[in-house]
Design a protein around this motif. Structure first.
Motif, PDB file in Angstrom:
ATOM      1  N   GLU A 108       0.854  -1.185   0.000  1.00 42.95           N
ATOM      2  CA  GLU A 108       0.000   0.000   0.000  1.00 42.95           C
ATOM      3  C   GLU A 108       0.893   1.238   0.000  1.00 42.95           C
ATOM      4  O   GLU A 108       0.942   2.002   0.964  1.00 42.95           O
ATOM      5  N   LYS A 167      -2.568   5.260  -0.981  1.00 41.19           N
ATOM      6  CA  LYS A 167      -3.981   4.875  -0.956  1.00 41.19           C
ATOM      7  C   LYS A 167      -4.828   6.145  -0.987  1.00 41.19           C
ATOM      8  O   LYS A 167      -4.613   7.069  -0.196  1.00 41.19           O
ATOM      9  N   GLU A 222     -11.904   2.901  -2.189  1.00 48.01           N
ATOM     10  CA  GLU A 222     -10.453   2.938  -2.047  1.00 48.01           C
ATOM     11  C   GLU A 222      -9.743   2.610  -3.360  1.00 48.01           C
ATOM     12  O   GLU A 222     -10.099   1.664  -4.050  1.00 48.01           O
ATOM     13  N   VAL A 241      -5.805   1.721  -4.392  1.00 45.13           N
ATOM     14  CA  VAL A 241      -4.523   1.349  -3.794  1.00 45.13           C
ATOM     15  C   VAL A 241      -3.475   1.252  -4.901  1.00 45.13           C
ATOM     16  O   VAL A 241      -3.691   0.594  -5.922  1.00 45.13           O
TER      17      VAL A 241
END
Length: 750
Positions: free
Chosen positions: A229, A232, A269, A271
């Motif tokens: 990650e 993000k 989200e 990523v």
């Protein structure tokens, strides 16, 4: 032998400057970094910025020395990672005009150039000695042959940065006193923990879904953290990432093949996983689509995403778009100039731009509202660009508000422009911005400036004189009326200058003093001066008016203002102009309404009668031409009593005789209006329109040349002239009385 004073002075100055400024100090090497400061990490070998040094001809000579020093703990290294020694800095001729000391192709070096021909640095002119891992000495072994500026480059391509170092990296140049080299410092890089900057390069306003483009850039190589990650980006409630549409490398391509980077989106989200460190600072551009998934959670306005991840990121929040139920922008062209009192004047075009498709909802309305001093003259009946606006009504039926209804069955965003709109302005409309308010159920609430209102003429006057009531032939101020533009005053129409009630024109003169306007008949009707405009102007013209007036006793004290009126200026109360504007007939009934151009056939909304459209407002401008002061005096009685013997008075032939000055005072004649002619022994009294003469020895008085017989005139006693009080009063309509008890004469003058 005589020495030249100029030569002596010159030698003295040369000596003084030689003492104050040694020869070598006149030339200072100029050290410059090439490019923006490079960001690097600590505890590693990196390429820093090169440095350029420029030397003037004659600046360097044999045995000149310069020390180059990096911060403590840094090292000059070879490509294989070993620390450079003296042998690594040996001279190496690279080409015919470049000599390099060190690893010119892949490492650290000192490079010199030949400027022209055989002049400049040659092989062996310099030597480099290692003093420490981070420090070298550059020495001039042979004076270079320079007749022009020459350039030296310091290449820093394999520099070890000490573990724990932070901040700017300085390369220090130290030179002993007298050296042709100069001291200096140059920032050749900076140590950063490595930061990723994120910026949105293209966002949109939408009410359903749309794309956003943003760019992620390293400030140094390896700033992206190699992690699952690395970065993000999290959308707020009500929004989700629909797709990642495009990914491209802007620079630093080594890490951005499909095996090194992976971008996934899961609902709100996104990523970004980076699988390898970059060799050079890298930049990545991502285009993705955002979707509104829950209108009850999605907040209107900026869509603010949170930015997280294992990398050190420059921002914590990022505006990735704007969400709104309605995406409509209103713009207007540059304002037009419009004139008070005129009809059919075009205003600036208004554009309604549907920035979000579907924002103009079918069946909703848009209204355009003018201020109280304006009325619509002409309007487009339909405005369309996929979306259609139809003129449907005039709320209020006063011509100030127009309503359009939206018909929208198009899927593309529309741009709707209201063109060729006209307004009519009241004669008393104030100068300044003409503002149209745009509103309605479509959700628009804007105000736009569509025109600048100005007066059609400028009216000026000289200093206003004082006038009094009860008198005629009194001068008023000179008035000038100047057109704001050619043709403002309409031909075959009248320009009027109106005075207040009970002040009437007595005499006047009207002339054109500038421009080619032609005036016709000039007439007056009590307080109204009427000037016919025979032919309108091709050049803005000026009219000058001078005159006298009669002020009746009913005029109040204070300013006297002349009002500028007339159908030469006031078109909005001229039935001929209104008939042309609104296609009306000559039947101006009390309850009649007339049609605005552009409206439907049954949409008659403008109401006026034979008095015009703004019948209570007919004055274009006004100016002060006089001030009414103290009223002219009413007929008054002046009564004077003189007792026998007072001031030498005496009785002669039954008449009381008084000195000339006493007679003048009793008659109300001022001292400056009393004259004595010693040659003819004649006294003259002036008062109002009367000139009265009395001569010693003559039993008469003469008024305005006409003899009036009396029983006693004037005589001289003790060297002074005395006149009969009764005889002097005859010519001024005075009456004289005698009180024998008190021996007092009384003279009464009206």
């Amino acid at each position: 032998m005589f020495r030249s004073k100029k030569f002596s002075l010159l030698m003295a100055l040369v000596f003084a400057f030689t003492v104050i400024m040694p020869v070598g100090a006149a030339f200072a090497a100029d050290y410059d970094r090439l490019g923006a400061a490079t960001s690097v990490d600590d505890d590693g070998t990196f390429s820093l910025n090169d440095v350029k040094a420029v030397f003037s001809a004659g600046e360097l000579s044999k045995d000149d020395v310069m020390i180059l020093r990096l911060p403590s703990g840094f090292e000059f290294r070879n490509a294989d990672g070993s620390v450079m020694d003296n042998g690594d800095w040996a001279s190496d001729s690279v080409s015919g005009d470049v000599y390099a000391y060190g690893a010119y192709d892949d490492g650290n070096y000192i490079a010199t150039l030949i400027t022209s021909g055989d002049e400049g640095f040659s092989a062996g002119d310099l030597s480099v000695e290692v003093l420490d891992d981070n420090e070298i000495k550059v020495k001039v072994e042979n004076t270079p042959s320079l007749t022009d500026d020459s350039t030296m480059f310091i290449g820093l391509n394999n520099i070890y940065v000490d573990d724990g170092f932070d901040g700017d990296i300085e390369l220090v140049m130290d030179a002993p006193s007298g050296s042709g080299f100069d001291d200096g410092k140059v920032i050749v890089g900076r140590v950063s923990g490595g930061e990723v900057d994120i910026e949105v390069t293209d966002d949109n306003t939408f009410n359903d879904h749309d794309s956003v483009t943003f760019r992620l850039s390293e400030d140094r190589a390896g700033a992206f953290d190699v992690d699952s990650e690395s970065v993000k980006i999290i959308l707020p409630d009500g929004f989700e990432w629909q797709s990642v549409d495009n990914v491209k490398s802007i620079f630093g391509t080594e890490i951005f093949d499909q095996t090194d980077i992976d971008i996934t989106s899961d609902r709100e989200e996104m990523v970004i996983d980076v699988g390898a460190k970059s060799v050079d600072a890298a930049s990545l551009e991502i285009e993705a689509t955002i979707e509104v998934v829950d209108e009850t959670d999605a907040e209107l306005g900026d869509i603010i995403a949170k930015v997280k991840g294992e990398s050190d990121i420059s921002v914590k929040e990022l505006v990735v778009g704007k969400y709104g139920e309605f995406g409509v922008e209103v713009s207007v062209e540059d304002p037009e100039t419009v004139y008070a009192g005129k009809t059919g004047q075009e205003i600036a075009d208004i554009t309604i731009d549907e920035s979000i498709e579907g924002s103009l909802v079918d069946g909703r309305t848009i209204t355009l509202t003018l201020p109280n001093n304006a009325i619509w003259g002409a309007l487009p009946d339909v405005v369309e660009d996929g979306v259609e606006l139809d003129l449907t009504s005039f709320p209020g039926k006063d011509g100030q508000v127009v309503k359009y209804t939206i018909t929208n069955d198009d899927e593309s965003a529309a741009e709707l422009t209201f063109e060729d709109m006209e307004v009519l302005l009241s004669p008393d409309a104030e100068e300044g911005d003409l503002v149209v308010e745009i509103s309605g159920s479509a959700g628009i609430d804007e105000e736009v400036v569509v025109a600048e209102v100005v007066k059609p003429v400028t009216v000026e006057a000289t200093v206003a004189p004082n006038i009094v009531i009860g008198r005629s032939a009194q001068d008023i101020a000179e008035v000038t009326i100047t057109e704001a533009d050619a043709g403002i005053l309409n031909e075959d129409k009248d320009l009027i200058l109106d005075l207040p009630k009970d002040i009437e024109w007595d005499d006047y003169d009207v002339e054109v003093v500038e421009g080619d306007l032609e005036i016709g008949d000039i007439d007056d009707d009590d307080n109204t001066l009427i000037i016919e405009i025979e032919d309108d102007s091709n050049d803005a013209s000026t009219i000058k008016i001078t005159g006298t007036v009669v002020a009746y006793r009913t005029v109040p004290e204070g300013a006297v203002n002349a009002k500028v009126k007339g159908d030469a200026l006031d078109e909005v109360n001229d039935l001929d102009e209104l008939e042309s504007q609104y296609s009306a007939s000559n039947n101006y009934g009390t309850g009649d309404y007339y049609l605005i151009d552009g409206a439907n056939g049954d949409e008659e909304v403008i109401k006026y009668d034979e008095d015009g459209l703004f019948e209570d407002n007919t004055t274009i401008a006004k100016v002060q031409v006089a001030t009414v002061g103290t009223p002219a005096p009413e007929d008054t009685m002046l009564t004077t009593s003189i007792q026998l013997g007072e001031n030498g008075s005496y009785i002669s032939d039954g008449r009381i005789m008084v000195q000339l000055r006493d007679a003048a005072t009793a008659l109300g004649v001022s001292e400056q209006n009393l004259f004595w002619d010693n040659a003819t022994k004649t006294a003259t009294f002036l008062k109002g329109e009367r000139a009265v003469q009395i001569t010693v020895g003559e039993a008469q008085v003469v008024m305005n040349g006409t003899p009036l017989p009396t029983d006693k005139g004037a005589e001289v006693k003790d060297g002074r002239t005395y006149v009969s009080l009764r005889a002097a009063g005859v010519a001024f309509g005075a009456t004289a009385d005698w009180d024998n008890t008190t021996k007092t004469a009384t003279l009464t003058v009206k």
